[in-house]
Motif scaffolding. Structure first.
Motif, short mmCIF file in Angstrom:
data_model
loop_
_atom_site.label_atom_id
_atom_site.label_comp_id
_atom_site.label_asym_id
_atom_site.label_seq_id
_atom_site.Cartn_x
_atom_site.Cartn_y
_atom_site.Cartn_z
N SER B 126 17.91 6.09 -10.20
CA SER B 126 16.51 6.24 -10.61
C SER B 126 15.77 7.13 -9.61
CB SER B 126 15.85 4.86 -10.66
OG SER B 126 14.49 4.99 -10.99
N PRO B 127 15.01 8.13 -10.11
CA PRO B 127 14.31 9.03 -9.18
C PRO B 127 13.25 8.28 -8.37
CG PRO B 127 14.29 9.87 -11.43
CD PRO B 127 14.77 8.46 -11.50
N LEU B 128 13.02 8.75 -7.14
CA LEU B 128 11.99 8.14 -6.30
C LEU B 128 10.62 8.55 -6.80
CD1 LEU B 128 13.49 8.78 -2.74
CD2 LEU B 128 13.67 6.71 -4.12
N THR B 129 9.66 7.63 -6.72
CA THR B 129 8.28 7.97 -7.06
C THR B 129 7.66 8.71 -5.87
OG1 THR B 129 7.44 5.92 -6.16
CG2 THR B 129 8.08 5.89 -8.48
N GLU B 130 6.53 9.36 -6.11
CA GLU B 130 5.84 10.06 -5.02
C GLU B 130 5.44 9.07 -3.93
OE1 GLU B 130 5.28 13.33 -4.51
OE2 GLU B 130 6.56 13.65 -6.27
N LYS B 131 5.01 7.87 -4.37
CA LYS B 131 4.58 6.83 -3.42
C LYS B 131 5.75 6.45 -2.51
CE LYS B 131 2.33 2.34 -3.45
NZ LYS B 131 2.11 1.12 -4.22
N GLU B 132 6.91 6.31 -3.10
CA GLU B 132 8.09 5.94 -2.31
C GLU B 132 8.48 7.08 -1.36
OE1 GLU B 132 10.33 2.92 -5.45
OE2 GLU B 132 10.58 5.07 -5.65
N LYS B 133 8.39 8.30 -1.88
CA LYS B 133 8.77 9.45 -1.04
C LYS B 133 7.81 9.65 0.13
CE LYS B 133 9.36 12.41 -4.46
NZ LYS B 133 9.58 13.70 -5.12
N ASN B 134 6.53 9.38 -0.12
CA ASN B 134 5.53 9.65 0.92
C ASN B 134 5.31 8.48 1.88
OD1 ASN B 134 5.14 12.16 -0.19
ND2 ASN B 134 3.50 11.46 -1.56
N ALA B 135 5.96 7.36 1.65
CA ALA B 135 5.74 6.19 2.50
C ALA B 135 6.26 6.43 3.92
CB ALA B 135 6.45 4.98 1.89
N THR B 136 5.37 6.22 4.88
CA THR B 136 5.78 6.41 6.29
C THR B 136 5.43 5.18 7.14
OG1 THR B 136 3.68 7.50 6.69
CG2 THR B 136 5.58 8.94 6.30
N LYS B 137 4.59 4.29 6.58
CA LYS B 137 4.19 3.10 7.34
C LYS B 137 4.95 1.87 6.83
CE LYS B 137 -0.49 4.84 7.82
NZ LYS B 137 -1.83 4.73 7.27
N LYS B 138 5.06 0.87 7.70
CA LYS B 138 5.76 -0.37 7.34
C LYS B 138 5.13 -1.02 6.11
CE LYS B 138 8.21 -2.24 11.28
NZ LYS B 138 8.18 -3.12 12.42
N SER B 139 3.78 -0.91 6.04
CA SER B 139 3.07 -1.54 4.92
C SER B 139 3.32 -0.80 3.60
CB SER B 139 1.58 -1.57 5.22
OG SER B 139 1.13 -0.25 5.46
N GLU B 140 3.86 0.41 3.67
CA GLU B 140 4.03 1.21 2.44
C GLU B 140 5.47 1.20 1.93
OE1 GLU B 140 0.73 4.66 3.59
OE2 GLU B 140 2.85 4.95 4.07
N ILE B 141 6.40 0.79 2.77
CA ILE B 141 7.81 0.97 2.41
C ILE B 141 8.35 -0.18 1.56
CG2 ILE B 141 8.32 2.33 4.46
CD1 ILE B 141 9.68 -0.28 5.58
N ASN B 142 9.51 0.09 0.98
CA ASN B 142 10.28 -0.99 0.33
C ASN B 142 11.14 -1.60 1.43
OD1 ASN B 142 12.28 -2.51 -0.94
ND2 ASN B 142 12.22 -1.23 -2.78
N SER B 143 10.71 -2.76 1.91
CA SER B 143 11.36 -3.34 3.09
C SER B 143 12.79 -3.83 2.81
CB SER B 143 10.52 -4.51 3.63
OG SER B 143 10.27 -5.41 2.57
N GLU B 144 13.16 -3.90 1.53
CA GLU B 144 14.51 -4.35 1.19
C GLU B 144 15.55 -3.24 1.36
OE1 GLU B 144 15.41 -7.55 0.34
OE2 GLU B 144 13.37 -7.95 1.00
N CYS B 145 15.12 -1.99 1.19
CA CYS B 145 16.09 -0.89 1.30
C CYS B 145 15.38 0.42 1.68
CB CYS B 145 16.85 -0.71 -0.01
SG CYS B 145 15.75 -0.40 -1.42
N PRO B 146 14.69 0.44 2.83
CA PRO B 146 13.96 1.66 3.19
C PRO B 146 14.86 2.89 3.31
CG PRO B 146 14.11 0.14 5.05
CD PRO B 146 14.59 -0.61 3.85
N SER B 147 16.12 2.67 3.64
CA SER B 147 17.00 3.83 3.86
C SER B 147 17.21 4.64 2.59
CB SER B 147 18.35 3.36 4.41
OG SER B 147 18.98 2.55 3.45
N ILE B 148 17.15 3.99 1.43
CA ILE B 148 17.33 4.77 0.20
C ILE B 148 16.03 4.95 -0.58
CG2 ILE B 148 19.76 4.17 -0.05
CD1 ILE B 148 18.98 2.17 -2.25
N ALA B 149 15.03 4.10 -0.29
CA ALA B 149 13.79 4.16 -1.07
C ALA B 149 12.72 5.02 -0.41
CB ALA B 149 13.23 2.75 -1.28
N ASN B 150 12.78 5.14 0.91
CA ASN B 150 11.71 5.85 1.64
C ASN B 150 12.30 6.86 2.62
OD1 ASN B 150 10.84 2.56 1.59
ND2 ASN B 150 9.53 3.98 0.51
N PRO B 151 12.65 8.04 2.11
CA PRO B 151 13.34 9.03 2.95
C PRO B 151 12.51 9.52 4.13
CG PRO B 151 12.72 9.97 0.82
CD PRO B 151 12.47 8.51 0.73
#
Lengths: 92, 156
Positions: B126-151
């Motif tokens: 599934s393609p990443l959303t802009e929100k997922e791609k732009n997340a840089t803070k702990k409060s913005e990331i997917n804490s379950e799998c940041p390595s693949i969800a928040n590049p």
């Protein structure tokens, strides 16, 4: 003469449903079942102990990792053998 | 006698000229063959150079793919280790916590479950959303799998 590219479409990404976890303790069990009945839901639950819940979470994480690795592996093979592959891992 | 000698000299001269002519023609023919061979050699050398360049690029691509796969395996393992830590950090007992703070743990569990579900979707392509791609803070990331969800997220 080189073989024609296989060019199979990649599998459609999953779109999963979110599910709801309900925590039942000896203290809130009656209240939980009562709420289910009030919401028109059958008062029955499939249960896991805290340890089994932990194992379930880890199992899913392992399945997820394997899925990601397999998917990326497929991309790498396609990129290597079919040079005109486009990167589709971007959504507006 | 002088006449015969003259005729012999002329015959020798004519034979010599004819021989020289044939020799020059043979040289020309040899030269043409040599030029053709030279062209073939140059073409073969160019083909070999292209082949070597292609092999070099293939080798670099293979190395790059291997490195990226190794990196991926490594970051996915870290996500798995982080999950384990969340359950067991500082002798944490999720069961006891759930008894003490049932509603909070239920809310946290459902939040984490939704994030984990999204992780599986991403892992399946599934393609990443802009929100997922732009997340840089702990409060913005997917804490379950940041390595693949928040590049763009760098752990801090």
């Amino acid at each position: 003469m080189p073989r024609a590219n296989l060019n199979l479409d990649k599998p459609t990404p999953l779109e999963l449903e979110n599910l709801r976890w309900i925590i039942i303790t000896s203290e809130n069990a009656d209240e939980v079942f009562k709420k289910l009945e009030e919401q028109g839901i059958d008062p029955v639950l499939w249960g896991l102990t805290d340890k089994d819940f932990e194992l379930l979470a880890k199992n899913f994480a392992q399945i997820r990792n394997q899925l990601k690795i397999t998917n990326d592996l497929l991309d790498k093979y396609k990129k290597y053998y079919e040079t005109d592959v486009n990167d589709t891992n971007t959504k507006k | 006698m002088f006449g015969s000698l003259k005729i012999a000299m002329v015959a020798i001269l004519i034979t010599g000229i004819a021989g020289a002519g044939m020799y020059v023609m043979k040289l020309r023919s040899d030269n043409a063959i040599l030029k053709a061979n030279q062209l073939k050699l140059e073409s073969a050398v160019a083909d070999q150079k292209t082949l070597i360049e292609n092999q070099k690029k293939d080798f670099e691509d293979i190395l790059d793919a291997n490195n990226k796969m190794n990196e991926l395996v490594s970051v996915l393992k870290k996500d798995l280790d982080d999950l384990d830590k969340r359950f067991n950090k500082k002798n944490r007992d999720v069961g006891k916590l759930a008894i003490a703070k049932t509603e909070s743990i239920e809310r946290i569990t459902n939040g984490a479950s939704a994030l984990a579900t999204r992780c599986i979707e991403i892992a399946s392509g599934s393609p990443l959303t802009e929100k997922e791609k732009n997340a840089t803070k702990k409060s913005e990331i997917n804490s379950e799998c940041p390595s693949i969800a928040n590049p763009n997220y760098v752990p801090y």
